[in-house]
Design an enzyme around this catalytic site. Structure first.
Site, PDB file in Angstrom:
ATOM      1  N   ASP A  57      -4.160  -2.721   5.152  1.00  0.00           N
ATOM      2  CA  ASP A  57      -3.366  -3.372   6.199  1.00  0.00           C
ATOM      3  C   ASP A  57      -4.121  -4.609   6.680  1.00  0.00           C
ATOM      4  OD1 ASP A  57      -2.080  -4.114   8.529  1.00  0.00           O
ATOM      5  OD2 ASP A  57      -2.703  -2.339   9.665  1.00  0.00           O
ATOM      6  N   ASN A  59      -2.848  -7.137   8.641  1.00  0.00           N
ATOM      7  CA  ASN A  59      -2.473  -7.760   9.921  1.00  0.00           C
ATOM      8  C   ASN A  59      -2.519  -6.791  11.094  1.00  0.00           C
ATOM      9  OD1 ASN A  59      -0.245  -6.188   9.606  1.00  0.00           O
ATOM     10  ND2 ASN A  59       1.268  -7.836   9.608  1.00  0.00           N
ATOM     11  N   ASP A  61      -1.050  -3.899  11.804  1.00  0.00           N
ATOM     12  CA  ASP A  61       0.119  -3.212  12.369  1.00  0.00           C
ATOM     13  C   ASP A  61       0.273  -1.785  11.856  1.00  0.00           C
ATOM     14  OD1 ASP A  61       0.923  -3.597   9.796  1.00  0.00           O
ATOM     15  OD2 ASP A  61       2.782  -4.654  10.264  1.00  0.00           O
ATOM     16  N   ASP A  65      -0.007  -4.377   3.454  1.00  0.00           N
ATOM     17  CA  ASP A  65       0.706  -5.644   3.270  1.00  0.00           C
ATOM     18  C   ASP A  65       0.023  -6.501   2.199  1.00  0.00           C
ATOM     19  OD1 ASP A  65      -1.554  -6.505   4.663  1.00  0.00           O
ATOM     20  OD2 ASP A  65      -0.525  -6.404   6.596  1.00  0.00           O
ATOM     21  N   ASP A 243      12.408   0.481 -12.312  1.00  0.00           N
ATOM     22  CA  ASP A 243      12.724   1.698 -11.577  1.00  0.00           C
ATOM     23  C   ASP A 243      13.934   2.403 -12.196  1.00  0.00           C
ATOM     24  OD1 ASP A 243      12.218   3.294  -9.131  1.00  0.00           O
ATOM     25  OD2 ASP A 243      14.265   2.699  -8.622  1.00  0.00           O
ATOM     26  N   GLU A 304      10.151   3.266 -16.061  1.00  0.00           N
ATOM     27  CA  GLU A 304      10.101   4.600 -15.480  1.00  0.00           C
ATOM     28  C   GLU A 304      11.352   5.304 -15.975  1.00  0.00           C
ATOM     29  OE1 GLU A 304      10.547   7.096 -11.353  1.00  0.00           O
ATOM     30  OE2 GLU A 304      11.928   5.516 -11.940  1.00  0.00           O
TER      31      GLU A 304
HETATM   32  C1  NOJ Z   1      11.781   5.978  -8.545  1.00  0.00           C
HETATM   33  C2  NOJ Z   1      10.783   5.488  -7.540  1.00  0.00           C
HETATM   34  O1  NOJ Z   1       9.496   5.606  -8.074  1.00  0.00           O
HETATM   35  C3  NOJ Z   1      10.995   6.314  -6.302  1.00  0.00           C
HETATM   36  O2  NOJ Z   1       9.976   6.123  -5.369  1.00  0.00           O
HETATM   37  C4  NOJ Z   1      12.348   5.986  -5.731  1.00  0.00           C
HETATM   38  O3  NOJ Z   1      12.603   6.828  -4.642  1.00  0.00           O
HETATM   39  C5  NOJ Z   1      13.448   6.190  -6.778  1.00  0.00           C
HETATM   40  N1  NOJ Z   1      13.100   5.674  -8.052  1.00  0.00           N
HETATM   41  C6  NOJ Z   1      14.717   5.521  -6.339  1.00  0.00           C
HETATM   42  O4  NOJ Z   1      14.582   4.131  -6.406  1.00  0.00           O
END
Ligand code: NOJ
Length: 590
Positions: A57, A59, A61, A65, A243, A304
């Site tokens: 972190d 800044n 908060d 970041d 993702d 992924e």
């Molecule tokens: C896979 C991501 O790694 C996870 O963190 C996320 O909740 C889901 N996809 C949905 O985007």
């Protein structure tokens, strides 16, 4: 017991009189790019995952970041990794830790600015670190301009066509269009109120209701994502982690699933699933690859994709598709030599079939940290305990096994992804107070599943301070007080610490000939008994892991390259006794 194969010359290095090579424990910011400067650097790279909310972190908060990451770049270079992967940093209501993106071309003000992001990219590159960003193509945030426009527009409008809107079933359309379940719990459909105030259509959200699924049959969606990729590539991003890469395309008939239960970020084994791993996704990635290849050097992707088998994963890695994908098979494997070896061999063979390197993974921001998983000695066989296991944990055992598995994955052909904090030996935090839990899973499951916050607790950098050096304020999730002992500053002073061990292993991986990229035939399996995983890579490198409960005597004729000295008996003694739950790297000198 087998002996090692052909004699090879000893490597150069610091060899003690007893014949043991002592690996250096010092690490300086990297001036080299061991994964190679060439366009194929990704085939062997070690990539460090930055969960931005929890890394550092800058800044004050309480939330990590961009400034925090920039301040710690020298730490990452000194660790000896080749690349960074930064979890989503875009403007977002943070309903799912940033995986609900409201604007793909900017930075969330809580994390910084576009100018700071640019500075981070440039500074990382100056240190020899590549940077991968995280693209979220399956869904946007419900606060994305497109979704707001869709809600304001009429059923059947072009605005709605960018998402998956359908009328409900039943006389008033009051039942969802089908029985699909959201990954975080509850139905995968949400009904909207139409602009005229009446209950209206339903939209699909495979995750949270605040994450409406995009319609990837729509050419506008495809064009938009190519443009987003270009936006970041042109700013210097070296590639993207994708993702839910297996989720984009849905069966247009939207058939019911029946009684299938979706495990949170687990694997479906069902053939012909209507929304995971459909053949249409490959066309999308062929387009993305063509774009990546227009850059010099080409940009890269890592998928992924939670799919049913190594062969299904390999389909994403055909030469005109994605470069790499996380291999989650070690994550799912038990602490069992036969299973570890079979898993590695199957992954290597499947990846070989398409000429792709395996990307080994032990932890990430979605699953229980592996120190904890490996320490669950009473876990039911076949259950990898990725989420919500309550069986007791022996952290000492977990950390020993984690050290051993690190050597295994770093020595296998391919590349490796490390999750922030694993280099400190952090465990899953399993006692976060209920009222602090932020993972949508907690609410969506009706408080039956605690979700993933336990692997997202901010890192301890110093043994003192309000958030153990994470920042100047208390961290957004509280750290266990015991983490003071695991803080970076403490571990930097201790040559036997997990951090020192990671630095040593990563340094050696760069220096030892024969490690990194390679196909399945570049690792020759050795038979050193039923509890042992062992393989040889040329020239003369051997990795041995003892997953059994008894010490194992290793064949004579080696130089010890890397091990945990606390576990292996006296260095240089012949035969070397490899303790249970330990691994070594050797160089054969017979
Ligand atoms: C896979 C991501 O790694 C996870 O963190 C996320 O909740 C889901 N996809 C949905 O985007």
């Amino acid at each position: 017991m087998a002996t090692y194969a052909s004699p090879v010359p000893a490597p150069s290095g610091t060899t003690t009189p007893s014949g043991t090579t002592t690996p250096s424990v010092t690490a300086t910011p990297s001036a080299t790019t061991p994964a190679g400067d060439g366009p194929a650097w990704w085939r062997s790279a070690v990539t460090y995952q930055l969960y931005i909310r929890s890394f550092a972190d800058g800044n004050g908060d309480g939330l990590g970041d961009v400034a925090g990451i920039r301040s710690r770049l020298p730490y990452l270079a000194a660790l000896g990794v080749d690349a960074l992967w930064i979890n989503p940093w875009y403007p977002s209501p943070q309903a799912d830790g940033g995986y609900d993106v409201a604007d793909y071309r900017d930075i969330d003000p809580a994390f910084g600015t576009l100018a700071e992001a640019q500075a981070l990219l440039d500074e990382a590159h100056a240190l020899g670190l590549r940077v991968l960003l995280d693209i979220v193509p399956n869904h946007t945030s419900d606060e994305h301009a497109w979704f707001r426009a869709a809600l304001a527009a009429a059923p059947g409008s072009p605005e709605r066509e960018r998402y998956v809107f359908r009328p409900g079933h039943g006389p008033d359309g009051a039942s969802p269009p089908n029985d699909w379940r959201a990954v975080f719990g509850g139905p995968a459909w949400q009904r909207v109120t139409e602009p005229d105030g009446r209950p209206g259509e339903w939209y699909l959200h495979l995750f949270d209701p605040k994450q409406p699924d995009l319609n990837w049959e729509n050419p506008q969606v495809r064009a938009e994502f190519l443009d987003i990729l270009r936006f970041w590539f042109d700013r210097g991003a070296d590639g993207f982690r994708i993702d839910v890469a297996h989720g984009l395309i849905k069966d247009p008939a939207l058939p019911d699933l029946g009684d299938d239960v979706e495990e949170i970020l687990g694997t479906t084994t069902r053939e012909g699933h209507p929304h995971w791993d459909l053949p249409g996704v490959h066309e999308v990635y062929r387009e993305w690859r063509a774009l990546a290849d227009t850059y010099d050097p080409p940009k890269v992707f890592v998928a992924e994709a939670w799919v049913a088998s190594a062969a299904r994963l390999a389909a994403y890695l055909r030469p005109d598709e994605l470069h790499t994908a996380f291999d989650f098979d070690f994550v799912r494997a038990s602490w069992d030599a036969t299973q570890l070896r079979a898993t590695a061999a199957a992954s290597l063979a499947a990846h070989d079939s398409v000429g792709a390197p395996v990307m080994w993974v032990l932890s990430n921001h979605d699953i229980t940290r592996h120190v904890t998983r490996l320490g669950r000695l009473e876990q039911a066989p076949g259950d990898p305990g990725l989420h919500g296991s309550t069986s007791p944990v022996d952290l000492q055992v977990g950390r020993r096994r984690a050290r051993a598995l690190l050597l295994l994955e770093l020595a296998l052909p391919g590349g490796v992804y490390l999750y922030q904090g694993e280099e400190l030996g952090l465990e899953e935090v399993e006692d976060l107070p209920d009222d602090l839990l932020q993972d949508p899973t907690w609410e969506r499951s009706g408080h039956t599943e605690r979700g993933r916050d336990g692997c997202r607790v901010p890192l301890p950098w110093t043994a003192s301070g309000l958030s153990l050096g994470f920042g100047t304020a208390p961290a957004w999730l509280p750290q266990p007080t015991a983490w003071a002992d695991l803080a970076v500053d403490r571990q930097e002073e201790d040559p036997s610490s997990m951090l020192a061990y990671y630095r040593r292993a990563l340094r050696l991986r760069r220096d030892v000939p024969g490690l990194g990229a390679g196909d399945a035939t570049s690792a020759q399996w050795l038979d050193l008994g039923p509890d042992v995983v062992a393989f040889r890579r040329e020239p003369g490198f051997v990795c041995v892991l003892n997953a059994g409960t008894a010490p194992v005597a290793l064949p004579a004729g080696h130089v010890l390259l890397a091990s945990d000295p606390a576990l292996d008996g006296a260095p240089g003694e012949e035969p070397l006794i490899l303790a249970a739950d330990a691994a070594v790297w050797l160089h054969v000198v017979d």
